[in-house]
Design a protein around this motif. Structure first.
Motif, short mmCIF file in Angstrom:
data_model
loop_
_atom_site.label_atom_id
_atom_site.label_comp_id
_atom_site.label_asym_id
_atom_site.label_seq_id
_atom_site.Cartn_x
_atom_site.Cartn_y
_atom_site.Cartn_z
N HIS A 1 0.86 -1.19 0.00
CA HIS A 1 0.00 0.00 0.00
C HIS A 1 0.89 1.23 0.00
CE1 HIS A 1 0.63 1.25 4.24
NE2 HIS A 1 0.73 -0.04 4.51
N GLU B 1 5.14 -5.19 3.71
CA GLU B 1 5.03 -4.41 4.95
C GLU B 1 6.35 -4.48 5.72
OE1 GLU B 1 2.69 -2.62 6.45
OE2 GLU B 1 0.83 -3.04 5.37
N GLU C 1 -4.30 1.86 5.39
CA GLU C 1 -4.25 2.46 6.73
C GLU C 1 -5.64 2.83 7.27
OE1 GLU C 1 -1.79 2.15 8.45
OE2 GLU C 1 0.06 2.31 7.31
N ASP D 1 6.73 2.22 6.75
CA ASP D 1 5.40 1.63 6.52
C ASP D 1 4.71 2.38 5.40
OD1 ASP D 1 2.99 0.37 6.66
OD2 ASP D 1 2.42 1.13 8.62
ZN LIG Z 1 1.49 -0.75 6.35
#
Ligand SMILES: [Zn+2]
Length: 381
Positions: free
Chosen positions: A86, A171, A147, A112
């Motif tokens: 992501h 991740e 998120e 992240d």
């Molecule tokens: Zn993440």
């Protein structure tokens, strides 16, 4: 270490340029135009770095950034590996400065997970530079709402994963040990609303039904469902209610987060939550919510993937460990479908969602080489 590692080390400056470009394109989940801008930069980096006839599919969304999928047209069937990442972050624009300190890079979403998603691109690039044809077929899915619960990407993730033999979730690894994540807790999100009856706190206290009093008792029931031995936690993280101290409150609300390690435990908790009864006969309860992410339980397929990663790590000269994570990721969805999933393949660092968020850039090449060599290992089968 290996030819791939050497190649990555030689290209450190270009990798860093790509990374800084991505981190500077700040992308808080709720700011669609910002997230889409980051997505466009990511597409450009992707297309500049990787060879081949990539098919790009866009999944346009109104409220979140758009998700997109890159696949290769392959003449013959090969094991398909999904790189799942992501590019939205938890940081509001300007909330966190981008700083280089020694070998570390600090910045919003760097750990992240912008470094992780970039490493999936450079892993395949390094292989493309070393060999004519890859023994596996890479599939890339980049999503824009992880998120905030992946509501608008979940179906895309599941559909893409179903066509693949393995899922690599890019991740971040566990802080300090940099272990891979082979189990993650499932996450449930519920809202409990209580309706009472308001009255004057001085003149007619006895006529009122306090929603806050009712909620307070329900909260004790809820929090007592926590069982650390089982890995179950129930957290009432937000409460709201009442209008004034001299009014018996007519309404109160609690927001609940629960975490579980197994589907059985999730079912049990949901049963309790959905059957809560008011303690006061004239109070009313209504509960809404769902299991937002199913638990990522370790399957045989995922364990085999992990064993391969351990082997490849050993060959490269470092020790790979595994760990359980309390937080959920999009890997929860793919693992729940039974597709071998390995999570935490991103770059070592620390401070996800915290002001000291950073990566150890000097560890980029070794981790990226691990991903590349792991792809080759899967391609062998
Ligand atoms: Zn993440």
């Amino acid at each position: 270490m290996s030819a791939i590692y050497d190649y990555l080390e030689q290209n450190k400056d270009r990798i860093k340029e790509d990374l800084l470009e991505l981190v500077k394109a700040e992308s808080p989940s709720h700011r669609k135009e910002k997230v889409d801008n980051c997505g466009n930069i990511l597409k450009e980096i992707f297309q500049n770095r990787l060879n081949g006839n990539w098919k790009l599919e866009n999944f346009n969304r109104e409220l979140t950034g758009d998700h997109f999928l890159f696949t290769l047209e392959e003449p013959s069937p090969k094991p398909r590996i999904l790189f799942l990442s992501h590019f939205d972050t938890v940081w509001e624009v300007g909330a966190l400065p981008i700083i280089e300190k020694g070998d570390d890079i600090y910045g919003p979403g760097v750990f992240d997970m912008k470094a992780g998603l970039l490493s999936s691109i450079w892993a395949v690039r390094s292989l493309q530079q070393q060999m004519e044809e890859l023994p596996f077929s890479p599939v890339y899915l980049f999503t824009a709402d992880e998120e905030i619960g992946s509501k608008t990407s979940r179906s895309v993730i599941e559909e893409a994963a179903k066509t693949c033999d393995a899922v690599f979730v890019m991740e971040p690894p566990v802080s300090e040990s940099f272990a891979l994540k082979t189990e993650r807790k499932g996450v449930g999100r519920y809202t409990l609303e209580v309706k009472g009856v308001s009255s004057h706190a001085g003149n007619h206290h006895e006529d009122g039904v306090s929603a806050i009093y009712e909620l307070a008792q329900q909260i004790i029931t809820l929090e007592e469902l926590t069982n650390y031995n089982k890995g179950t936690t129930v957290n009432v993280g937000v409460i709201k209610g009442g209008t004034s101290s001299n009014v018996v409150s007519a309404s109160a609300v609690a927001e609940i987060d629960f975490r579980v390690t197994s589907t059985d435990e999730a079912d049990k908790l949901i049963e309790v939550l959905e059957n809560l009864h008011p303690l006061h006969p004239d109070a009313e309860l209504s509960i809404t919510g769902e299991l937002n992410r199913p638990p990522m339980e370790k399957s045989q397929g995922s364990d085999q993937l992990y064993q391969k990663a351990k082997l490849v790590g050993k060959r490269l000269g470092f020790d790979i460990q595994e760990a359980k994570a309390g937080g959920g990721s999009d890997g929860n969805f793919t693992a729940a479908l039974g597709i071998p999933t390995l999570d935490g393949l991103g770059i070592p660092g620390d401070g996800p969602h915290a002001i000291h968020e950073h990566i150890h850039f000097d560890r980029f090449s070794e981790r990226c080489a691990l991903v590349a060599e792991l792809c080759l290992e899967i391609g062998k089968n």
